[in-house]
Design a protein around this motif. Structure first.
Motif, PDB file in Angstrom:
ATOM      1  N   LYS A 220      21.436 -47.312 -65.403  1.00 18.34           N
ATOM      2  CA  LYS A 220      21.805 -48.865 -65.586  1.00 18.34           C
ATOM      3  C   LYS A 220      23.345 -48.929 -65.119  1.00 18.34           C
ATOM      4  CE  LYS A 220      21.611 -53.038 -67.308  1.00 18.34           C
ATOM      5  NZ  LYS A 220      22.866 -53.484 -67.176  1.00 18.34           N
ATOM      6  N   ARG A 221      24.177 -47.696 -65.238  1.00 17.78           N
ATOM      7  CA  ARG A 221      25.460 -47.899 -64.564  1.00 17.78           C
ATOM      8  C   ARG A 221      25.370 -47.685 -63.209  1.00 17.78           C
ATOM      9  NH1 ARG A 221      26.350 -43.681 -68.807  1.00 17.78           N
ATOM     10  NH2 ARG A 221      26.736 -44.768 -70.840  1.00 17.78           N
ATOM     11  N   VAL A 222      24.613 -46.928 -62.693  1.00 16.83           N
ATOM     12  CA  VAL A 222      24.374 -46.880 -61.241  1.00 16.83           C
ATOM     13  C   VAL A 222      24.210 -48.204 -60.641  1.00 16.83           C
ATOM     14  CG1 VAL A 222      22.883 -45.893 -59.335  1.00 16.83           C
ATOM     15  CG2 VAL A 222      23.556 -44.441 -61.166  1.00 16.83           C
ATOM     16  N   LYS A 223      22.995 -49.065 -61.228  1.00 11.85           N
ATOM     17  CA  LYS A 223      22.880 -50.407 -60.878  1.00 11.85           C
ATOM     18  C   LYS A 223      24.076 -51.198 -60.979  1.00 11.85           C
ATOM     19  CE  LYS A 223      19.337 -54.125 -61.541  1.00 11.85           C
ATOM     20  NZ  LYS A 223      18.184 -54.643 -62.395  1.00 11.85           N
ATOM     21  N   ASP A 224      24.696 -51.166 -62.270  1.00  7.74           N
ATOM     22  CA  ASP A 224      25.784 -52.028 -62.341  1.00  7.74           C
ATOM     23  C   ASP A 224      26.869 -51.999 -61.373  1.00  7.74           C
ATOM     24  OD1 ASP A 224      24.348 -53.181 -64.558  1.00  7.74           O
ATOM     25  OD2 ASP A 224      25.552 -51.976 -66.126  1.00  7.74           O
ATOM     26  N   ALA A 225      26.927 -50.596 -60.801  1.00 10.12           N
ATOM     27  CA  ALA A 225      28.189 -50.302 -59.660  1.00 10.12           C
ATOM     28  C   ALA A 225      27.756 -50.828 -58.434  1.00 10.12           C
ATOM     29  CB  ALA A 225      28.432 -48.727 -59.934  1.00 10.12           C
TER      30      ALA A 225
ATOM     31  N   LEU B 131       8.339 -37.594 -66.833  1.00  4.03           N
ATOM     32  CA  LEU B 131       7.909 -38.642 -67.035  1.00  4.03           C
ATOM     33  C   LEU B 131       8.458 -39.579 -68.049  1.00  4.03           C
ATOM     34  CD1 LEU B 131       3.898 -37.505 -66.793  1.00  4.03           C
ATOM     35  CD2 LEU B 131       5.372 -38.421 -65.019  1.00  4.03           C
ATOM     36  N   GLN B 132       9.035 -38.992 -69.178  1.00  4.28           N
ATOM     37  CA  GLN B 132       9.790 -39.723 -70.093  1.00  4.28           C
ATOM     38  C   GLN B 132      10.831 -40.307 -69.338  1.00  4.28           C
ATOM     39  OE1 GLN B 132       9.894 -36.988 -73.376  1.00  4.28           O
ATOM     40  NE2 GLN B 132       8.291 -38.027 -74.310  1.00  4.28           N
ATOM     41  N   VAL B 133      11.529 -39.622 -68.706  1.00  7.07           N
ATOM     42  CA  VAL B 133      12.924 -40.062 -68.233  1.00  7.07           C
ATOM     43  C   VAL B 133      12.630 -41.193 -67.103  1.00  7.07           C
ATOM     44  CG1 VAL B 133      14.569 -39.375 -66.430  1.00  7.07           C
ATOM     45  CG2 VAL B 133      14.059 -37.900 -68.371  1.00  7.07           C
TER      46      VAL B 133
ATOM     47  N   VAL C 190      14.204 -44.735 -67.459  1.00  4.81           N
ATOM     48  CA  VAL C 190      14.938 -45.226 -66.206  1.00  4.81           C
ATOM     49  C   VAL C 190      14.511 -46.637 -65.769  1.00  4.81           C
ATOM     50  CG1 VAL C 190      15.682 -44.781 -63.748  1.00  4.81           C
ATOM     51  CG2 VAL C 190      15.950 -43.026 -65.503  1.00  4.81           C
ATOM     52  N   LYS C 191      13.275 -46.604 -65.454  1.00  5.82           N
ATOM     53  CA  LYS C 191      12.579 -47.959 -64.889  1.00  5.82           C
ATOM     54  C   LYS C 191      12.772 -49.134 -66.050  1.00  5.82           C
ATOM     55  CE  LYS C 191       8.977 -47.912 -62.419  1.00  5.82           C
ATOM     56  NZ  LYS C 191       9.630 -48.181 -61.116  1.00  5.82           N
ATOM     57  N   LYS C 192      12.615 -48.719 -67.306  1.00 10.17           N
ATOM     58  CA  LYS C 192      12.837 -49.838 -68.523  1.00 10.17           C
ATOM     59  C   LYS C 192      14.399 -50.348 -68.454  1.00 10.17           C
ATOM     60  CE  LYS C 192       9.009 -48.734 -71.192  1.00 10.17           C
ATOM     61  NZ  LYS C 192       8.672 -47.817 -72.533  1.00 10.17           N
ATOM     62  N   ALA C 193      15.226 -49.267 -68.132  1.00  6.75           N
ATOM     63  CA  ALA C 193      16.567 -49.484 -68.137  1.00  6.75           C
ATOM     64  C   ALA C 193      17.274 -50.586 -66.880  1.00  6.75           C
ATOM     65  CB  ALA C 193      17.465 -48.658 -68.140  1.00  6.75           C
ATOM     66  N   VAL C 194      16.404 -50.231 -65.679  1.00  8.77           N
ATOM     67  CA  VAL C 194      16.922 -51.002 -64.588  1.00  8.77           C
ATOM     68  C   VAL C 194      16.150 -51.908 -63.819  1.00  8.77           C
ATOM     69  CG1 VAL C 194      18.300 -48.822 -63.541  1.00  8.77           C
ATOM     70  CG2 VAL C 194      16.155 -48.950 -62.885  1.00  8.77           C
ATOM     71  N   GLY C 195      14.797 -52.067 -64.451  1.00 15.35           N
ATOM     72  CA  GLY C 195      14.042 -53.082 -64.101  1.00 15.35           C
ATOM     73  C   GLY C 195      13.199 -52.575 -62.849  1.00 15.35           C
ATOM     74  N   GLU C 196      12.131 -53.417 -62.523  1.00 15.55           N
ATOM     75  CA  GLU C 196      11.113 -52.821 -61.777  1.00 15.55           C
ATOM     76  C   GLU C 196      11.783 -53.067 -60.168  1.00 15.55           C
ATOM     77  OE1 GLU C 196       8.197 -51.503 -61.717  1.00 15.55           O
ATOM     78  OE2 GLU C 196       8.433 -51.209 -63.793  1.00 15.55           O
ATOM     79  N   ASP C 197      12.814 -53.999 -60.163  1.00 17.23           N
ATOM     80  CA  ASP C 197      13.227 -54.121 -58.452  1.00 17.23           C
ATOM     81  C   ASP C 197      14.034 -53.093 -58.292  1.00 17.23           C
ATOM     82  OD1 ASP C 197      15.094 -54.953 -60.738  1.00 17.23           O
ATOM     83  OD2 ASP C 197      15.968 -56.442 -59.573  1.00 17.23           O
ATOM     84  N   PHE C 198      14.725 -52.359 -59.110  1.00 16.47           N
ATOM     85  CA  PHE C 198      15.465 -51.210 -58.678  1.00 16.47           C
ATOM     86  C   PHE C 198      14.924 -49.948 -58.300  1.00 16.47           C
ATOM     87  CE2 PHE C 198      19.170 -48.529 -59.439  1.00 16.47           C
ATOM     88  CZ  PHE C 198      20.061 -48.913 -58.755  1.00 16.47           C
ATOM     89  N   THR C 199      15.076 -49.340 -56.957  1.00 22.79           N
ATOM     90  CA  THR C 199      14.299 -48.487 -56.585  1.00 22.79           C
ATOM     91  C   THR C 199      14.510 -47.072 -57.095  1.00 22.79           C
ATOM     92  OG1 THR C 199      14.228 -49.669 -54.634  1.00 22.79           O
ATOM     93  CG2 THR C 199      13.679 -47.309 -54.402  1.00 22.79           C
ATOM     94  N   VAL C 200      13.703 -46.333 -57.446  1.00 14.93           N
ATOM     95  CA  VAL C 200      14.022 -45.079 -58.209  1.00 14.93           C
ATOM     96  C   VAL C 200      13.380 -43.869 -57.083  1.00 14.93           C
ATOM     97  CG1 VAL C 200      13.522 -43.474 -60.247  1.00 14.93           C
ATOM     98  CG2 VAL C 200      13.892 -45.970 -60.438  1.00 14.93           C
ATOM     99  N   PHE C 201      14.340 -42.954 -56.862  1.00 14.82           N
ATOM    100  CA  PHE C 201      13.946 -41.719 -56.206  1.00 14.82           C
ATOM    101  C   PHE C 201      13.917 -40.542 -57.249  1.00 14.82           C
ATOM    102  CE2 PHE C 201      15.268 -44.503 -52.945  1.00 14.82           C
ATOM    103  CZ  PHE C 201      15.226 -43.997 -51.900  1.00 14.82           C
ATOM    104  N   LEU C 202      13.012 -39.541 -56.847  1.00 13.42           N
ATOM    105  CA  LEU C 202      13.151 -38.373 -57.617  1.00 13.42           C
ATOM    106  C   LEU C 202      13.308 -37.011 -56.473  1.00 13.42           C
ATOM    107  CD1 LEU C 202      11.457 -37.071 -60.743  1.00 13.42           C
ATOM    108  CD2 LEU C 202      11.330 -35.579 -58.994  1.00 13.42           C
TER     109      LEU C 202
ATOM    110  N   GLN D 220       4.295 -40.270 -58.636  1.00  8.43           N
ATOM    111  CA  GLN D 220       4.015 -41.423 -57.853  1.00  8.43           C
ATOM    112  C   GLN D 220       3.235 -42.534 -58.792  1.00  8.43           C
ATOM    113  OE1 GLN D 220       2.320 -41.511 -53.845  1.00  8.43           O
ATOM    114  NE2 GLN D 220       0.513 -42.877 -54.745  1.00  8.43           N
ATOM    115  N   LYS D 221       2.524 -42.083 -59.719  1.00  7.27           N
ATOM    116  CA  LYS D 221       1.822 -42.921 -60.713  1.00  7.27           C
ATOM    117  C   LYS D 221       2.788 -43.417 -61.693  1.00  7.27           C
ATOM    118  CE  LYS D 221      -2.369 -40.212 -61.328  1.00  7.27           C
ATOM    119  NZ  LYS D 221      -3.123 -39.258 -62.040  1.00  7.27           N
ATOM    120  N   ALA D 222       3.895 -42.905 -62.030  1.00  7.90           N
ATOM    121  CA  ALA D 222       4.841 -43.236 -62.804  1.00  7.90           C
ATOM    122  C   ALA D 222       5.836 -44.270 -62.218  1.00  7.90           C
ATOM    123  CB  ALA D 222       5.861 -41.964 -63.410  1.00  7.90           C
ATOM    124  N   GLY D 223       5.849 -44.446 -60.872  1.00  8.60           N
ATOM    125  CA  GLY D 223       6.498 -45.379 -60.242  1.00  8.60           C
ATOM    126  C   GLY D 223       7.543 -45.070 -59.528  1.00  8.60           C
TER     127      GLY D 223
END
Length: 329
Positions: free
Chosen positions: A154-159, A201-203, A207-219, A244-247
């Protein structure tokens, strides 16, 4: 350089080309982990001209106990956001997209750096710190770490960054959970590979709940430990499908349990057997790094279907004009 120049969508990110500057620790942050003038100048110099489609900011610690080294960047509390905004703005001004890599060092953290005893999935010494026995994490502590990853994202997004990369490679905490070398647990976090990626998968979910579906998550995935009894590409192929299934929008593939390494690596793009195998399992973009120094080689790796994006690290570290020449400017 037809493919290297070709734009690509990764999640909600529109990248102008396939060239990636991978995360490389600079040890240039302030003592408290805040962005320094040196870091801003460094990324400004590397991203000038927007020739690099995506810049991935070096691994940043999510909690004090997860700090890997002195002068590592922090994403551990809200006080770092203001200076991080200046960093994202500089890179965007230059025309590149930027994401941040977030990390917990786990059992390779040092009490000298963190002031706390290291923790891990099991009370098993890490090969990098054979004399140090980490404390085995309780389920309550695991939940705390999951929350810390979410808060950091969430901080990454806010920055003002364009996405976030969860670090599970190079023998740090999440790759310690994936690896049978360091994960000897007998509960739901240990045993088969699906149990060993439960925390991942829990992380991802948190993370996706914290940043929202519009914010891109890499691993970033350490797809092979290259050590006896360690993570194999067979394990990682299963994990990649689940991520991939986890988003997760893209997989940034690496290898080596004791840092970024492959035994007897000589050819450019030496992790390509891993990326090729992972690409056969997923439809999301896959990033290949590893000793690539010539744009013609990068183009051929893309042409051969061994990756979707190419990370070029050390040569850009040593030559800030490389990207401009490589992209034919």
């Amino acid at each position: 350089m037809e493919l290297l120049h070709k734009p690509v969508n990764v999640g909600n990110l529109k990248l102008s080309n396939r060239l990636v500057m991978p995360p490389m620790a600079t040890a240039k942050s302030e003592e408290d982990g805040k962005v320094s003038r040196d870091i801003i100048d460094y990324y400004d110099e590397k991203s000038k001209g927007g020739h690099i489609g995506l810049v991935i900011i070096e691994h940043s610690y999510i909690t004090r106990e997860g700090k890997a080294s002195a002068n590592q960047l922090s994403i551990a509390d809200d006080s770092v956001i203001e200076n991080l905004k200046k960093l994202s703005e500089v890179i965007h001004k230059n025309g590149s997209k930027a994401i941040m890599q977030i990390n917990h060092a786990g059992s390779v953290a040092s009490a000298e750096v963190t002031g706390k005893s290291p923790v891990g999935p099991s009370a098993v010494p890490h090969p990098r710190s054979p004399k140090v026995v980490p404390k085995e994490l309780t389920k309550e502590e695991i939940n705390g770490i999951i929350s810390s990853f979410a808060n950091a994202a969430k901080r990454v997004k806010d920055a003002g960054f364009d996405g976030v990369e969860i670090h599970s490679a190079h023998g740090y905490l999440l790759s310690q959970f994936l690896s049978p070398i360091s994960n000897k647990r007998s509960d739901e976090y240990g045993g088969n590979v699906l149990n060993r990626i439960k925390i991942h998968l829990q992380v991802i979910d948190a993370v996706k709940k914290a940043v929202g579906e519009d914010f891109t998550v890499f691993l970033r995935l350490g797809a092979a430990d290259y050590m006896e009894g360690g993570t194999t590409i067979e394990d990682s192929s299963i994990a990649a499908r689940e991520f991939q299934k986890a988003g997760v929008a893209a997989l940034d593939i690496s290898g080596g349990f004791c840092g970024y390494s492959k035994p007897d690596a000589k050819e450019q793009g030496y992790f390509w057997p891993l990326t090729k195998a992972i690409k056969e399992q997923v439809s999301i973009p896959v990033i290949l790094t590893g000793g690539i120094t010539e744009p013609e080689v990068a183009e051929q790796l893309l042409t051969d279907g061994k990756a979707d994006l190419i990370g070029v690290g050390r040569i850009i570290l040593n030559d800030s004009d490389w990207a401009a020449r490589a992209m034919g400017i």
